[in-house]
Scaffold this motif. Sequence first.
Motif, PDB file in Angstrom:
ATOM      1  N   HIS A 148       0.837  -1.278   0.209  1.00 38.48           N
ATOM      2  CA  HIS A 148      -0.058   0.034   0.068  1.00 38.48           C
ATOM      3  C   HIS A 148       0.932   1.203   0.055  1.00 38.48           C
ATOM      4  O   HIS A 148       0.542   2.094   0.719  1.00 38.48           O
ATOM      5  CB  HIS A 148      -0.871   0.066   1.075  1.00 38.48           C
ATOM      6  CG  HIS A 148      -1.811  -1.298   1.560  1.00 38.48           C
ATOM      7  ND1 HIS A 148      -2.688  -1.436   0.519  1.00 38.48           N
ATOM      8  CD2 HIS A 148      -1.715  -2.305   2.269  1.00 38.48           C
ATOM      9  CE1 HIS A 148      -3.252  -2.748   0.850  1.00 38.48           C
ATOM     10  NE2 HIS A 148      -2.789  -2.997   2.130  1.00 38.48           N
ATOM     11  N   HIS A 149       2.173   1.238  -0.700  1.00 41.47           N
ATOM     12  CA  HIS A 149       2.724   2.367  -0.844  1.00 41.47           C
ATOM     13  C   HIS A 149       2.614   3.437  -1.645  1.00 41.47           C
ATOM     14  O   HIS A 149       2.542   4.652  -1.431  1.00 41.47           O
ATOM     15  CB  HIS A 149       4.546   2.081  -0.834  1.00 41.47           C
ATOM     16  CG  HIS A 149       4.841   0.873   0.331  1.00 41.47           C
ATOM     17  ND1 HIS A 149       4.805   1.401   1.516  1.00 41.47           N
ATOM     18  CD2 HIS A 149       5.463  -0.062   0.039  1.00 41.47           C
ATOM     19  CE1 HIS A 149       5.273   0.442   2.121  1.00 41.47           C
ATOM     20  NE2 HIS A 149       5.772  -0.320   1.483  1.00 41.47           N
ATOM     21  N   SER A 150       2.321   2.902  -2.966  1.00 40.94           N
ATOM     22  CA  SER A 150       1.946   3.830  -3.958  1.00 40.94           C
ATOM     23  C   SER A 150       0.417   3.898  -4.317  1.00 40.94           C
ATOM     24  O   SER A 150      -0.308   3.094  -4.014  1.00 40.94           O
ATOM     25  CB  SER A 150       2.678   3.091  -5.243  1.00 40.94           C
ATOM     26  OG  SER A 150       4.259   3.175  -5.209  1.00 40.94           O
ATOM     27  N   PRO A 151       0.042   5.122  -5.006  1.00 42.51           N
ATOM     28  CA  PRO A 151      -1.376   5.245  -5.401  1.00 42.51           C
ATOM     29  C   PRO A 151      -1.700   4.011  -6.346  1.00 42.51           C
ATOM     30  O   PRO A 151      -0.935   3.499  -7.179  1.00 42.51           O
ATOM     31  CB  PRO A 151      -1.341   6.609  -5.943  1.00 42.51           C
ATOM     32  CG  PRO A 151       0.167   6.840  -6.538  1.00 42.51           C
ATOM     33  CD  PRO A 151       0.996   6.201  -5.489  1.00 42.51           C
ATOM     34  N   ILE A 152      -3.045   3.980  -6.505  1.00 39.91           N
ATOM     35  CA  ILE A 152      -3.554   2.894  -7.057  1.00 39.91           C
ATOM     36  C   ILE A 152      -3.276   3.003  -8.690  1.00 39.91           C
ATOM     37  O   ILE A 152      -3.055   1.983  -9.250  1.00 39.91           O
ATOM     38  CB  ILE A 152      -5.088   2.644  -6.910  1.00 39.91           C
ATOM     39  CG1 ILE A 152      -5.729   1.387  -7.496  1.00 39.91           C
ATOM     40  CG2 ILE A 152      -5.916   4.001  -7.531  1.00 39.91           C
ATOM     41  CD1 ILE A 152      -4.971   0.089  -6.877  1.00 39.91           C
ATOM     42  N   GLU A 153      -3.072   4.068  -9.045  1.00 38.28           N
ATOM     43  CA  GLU A 153      -2.674   4.385 -10.797  1.00 38.28           C
ATOM     44  C   GLU A 153      -1.550   3.695 -10.863  1.00 38.28           C
ATOM     45  O   GLU A 153      -1.333   3.025 -11.819  1.00 38.28           O
ATOM     46  CB  GLU A 153      -2.730   5.654 -10.979  1.00 38.28           C
ATOM     47  CG  GLU A 153      -4.244   6.460 -10.829  1.00 38.28           C
ATOM     48  CD  GLU A 153      -4.310   7.050  -9.406  1.00 38.28           C
ATOM     49  OE1 GLU A 153      -5.287   7.795  -9.147  1.00 38.28           O
ATOM     50  OE2 GLU A 153      -3.532   6.894  -8.399  1.00 38.28           O
ATOM     51  N   ARG A 154      -0.448   4.030  -9.944  1.00 38.89           N
ATOM     52  CA  ARG A 154       0.665   3.263 -10.300  1.00 38.89           C
ATOM     53  C   ARG A 154       0.983   1.914 -10.069  1.00 38.89           C
ATOM     54  O   ARG A 154       1.478   1.247 -11.006  1.00 38.89           O
ATOM     55  CB  ARG A 154       1.830   3.829  -9.330  1.00 38.89           C
ATOM     56  CG  ARG A 154       3.324   3.237  -9.548  1.00 38.89           C
ATOM     57  CD  ARG A 154       4.406   3.901  -8.514  1.00 38.89           C
ATOM     58  NE  ARG A 154       5.325   3.345  -8.378  1.00 38.89           N
ATOM     59  CZ  ARG A 154       6.347   2.955  -9.091  1.00 38.89           C
ATOM     60  NH1 ARG A 154       6.195   3.475 -10.364  1.00 38.89           N
ATOM     61  NH2 ARG A 154       7.571   2.342  -8.940  1.00 38.89           N
ATOM     62  N   VAL A 155       0.274   1.427  -9.281  1.00 39.60           N
ATOM     63  CA  VAL A 155       0.173  -0.015  -9.092  1.00 39.60           C
ATOM     64  C   VAL A 155      -0.555  -0.851 -10.232  1.00 39.60           C
ATOM     65  O   VAL A 155      -0.236  -1.768 -10.395  1.00 39.60           O
ATOM     66  CB  VAL A 155      -0.667  -0.514  -7.563  1.00 39.60           C
ATOM     67  CG1 VAL A 155      -1.056  -1.808  -7.335  1.00 39.60           C
ATOM     68  CG2 VAL A 155       0.083   0.214  -6.462  1.00 39.60           C
ATOM     69  N   ILE A 156      -1.547  -0.216 -10.703  1.00 40.89           N
ATOM     70  CA  ILE A 156      -2.328  -0.887 -11.890  1.00 40.89           C
ATOM     71  C   ILE A 156      -1.263  -0.916 -12.983  1.00 40.89           C
ATOM     72  O   ILE A 156      -1.002  -1.831 -13.661  1.00 40.89           O
ATOM     73  CB  ILE A 156      -3.486  -0.131 -12.072  1.00 40.89           C
ATOM     74  CG1 ILE A 156      -4.590  -0.230 -11.303  1.00 40.89           C
ATOM     75  CG2 ILE A 156      -3.834  -0.471 -13.748  1.00 40.89           C
ATOM     76  CD1 ILE A 156      -5.768   1.059 -11.465  1.00 40.89           C
ATOM     77  N   ASP A 157      -0.490   0.012 -13.050  1.00 42.44           N
ATOM     78  CA  ASP A 157       0.509   0.090 -14.085  1.00 42.44           C
ATOM     79  C   ASP A 157       1.510  -0.885 -14.075  1.00 42.44           C
ATOM     80  O   ASP A 157       1.915  -1.610 -14.945  1.00 42.44           O
ATOM     81  CB  ASP A 157       1.017   1.606 -14.311  1.00 42.44           C
ATOM     82  CG  ASP A 157       2.071   1.856 -15.446  1.00 42.44           C
ATOM     83  OD1 ASP A 157       1.662   1.549 -16.652  1.00 42.44           O
ATOM     84  OD2 ASP A 157       3.254   1.903 -15.292  1.00 42.44           O
ATOM     85  N   LEU A 158       2.078  -0.884 -12.953  1.00 45.15           N
ATOM     86  CA  LEU A 158       3.068  -1.864 -12.582  1.00 45.15           C
ATOM     87  C   LEU A 158       2.631  -3.336 -12.541  1.00 45.15           C
ATOM     88  O   LEU A 158       3.246  -4.236 -13.285  1.00 45.15           O
ATOM     89  CB  LEU A 158       3.597  -1.742 -11.181  1.00 45.15           C
ATOM     90  CG  LEU A 158       4.634  -0.416 -10.793  1.00 45.15           C
ATOM     91  CD1 LEU A 158       4.776  -0.270  -9.162  1.00 45.15           C
ATOM     92  CD2 LEU A 158       5.941  -0.795 -11.436  1.00 45.15           C
TER      93      LEU A 158
END
Length: 296
Positions: free
Chosen positions: A35-45
Motif C-alpha cells: 500500500h505504498h503507491s497510489p492505485i494508478e501506479r500499482v495498476i500500471d506496474l
Amino acid sequence: MHILSIQNCRVIMSPQNIRPLTLDRCSINTATLGHHSPIERVIDLVARHGFGAIAPWRRDLSGHDVTTVSRQIRDAGLAVSGLCRSTYFPAATRQDFLANVEDNRRALDDAAVLGAPCFVLVVGTTPAGHKGLDLARAQVLEGLSLLLDHARHVGVALAIEPLHPMYAGDRSCVASLSEALAMCDTLDPEGRGGVATAIDAYHVWWDWKLADGIAEAGRKGRIAAFHVCDWLVPTKDLLLDRGMMGEGVIDLSAMRALIEAAGYDGFVEVEIFSNHWWNQPEQHVLEACGRSLQLI
C-alpha cells in the motif's frame, strides 16, 4: 484414546501433470506491494509485469472515484479477481452491527463497478465485552443473510475467507474451510449462488481434511478465489511474515491441483503480508512473484 485411522487420511503427492502457470492466469493483490503507491501506479506496474489481473484493497480505493479506477484497470488490460476486504461484522451494539452491514453493502456496490467476481470477507470475531465465539458466529451469519440478496442482485459473490485459527481471537471466528462451507450451506441451501469461499493457502494448508473440503467446495460451486503465499519456518510475526511462494513449507502445487480439479478456473492471486517484502522496491516484489509462481 482415539486413534486416527489411516483410512481417514488422504495422502496428497505433488502433481506431475499440472499445467504450467502463466502470468496471465495470475493476479496481484495490492496488499502484496504494501500500500505504498497510489492505485494508478500499482495498476500500471502489475500490467507491465505481465499479470492478468489485480485485486484492489478498499484502502487503496479511498479518495478515488471507483468508476475511474475501473476504467484504468480495463485500459491497462487487466481483469479484477476480487475486492478485499470486508468490514468486520460483529459488534457490541445492534446499531454498530447494522452499520457494519451497511458498510459492506456499499463495498459490494464498489465491487460491482470494478467488475469483481467476489467481495472477500474477513468476518471479524468476538465483540468487545464478550467471550467465546458463539455471538460472533451468529452475527456473521445474520450479516451475510442481510447482504445475500443484494450480492445476487449486483452479481458479486460474498466470498467467506476462513483464517488460520491463530486469528480466531482478533480477526475471524471462521477458522476452517469446513466451517465456511457450512455457513454457505446455511445461507444458500438450494445452491442459488451469491455466497462462496475464498481459499487462502496460508490459512488452510494445515487442515488434514483440506482435500475433502476443496472437493466439496468445487462440487457446490463455492470456490470464488484462490490466494497464495507461503508459510515460513520459523514465522517471526503472526501477521506480517508471510513468504514468497516456494520459500516455505506449503505444497502449493498440490493445493493448486486440488483446486483446479475441483473446477476452479479463476486467477491464482498472490497475497503476501510481509515486512520483508514491503521493504523491497515494488518492481523487485513483482519480479519475485513472477518467478515464484512458476514453482507452483
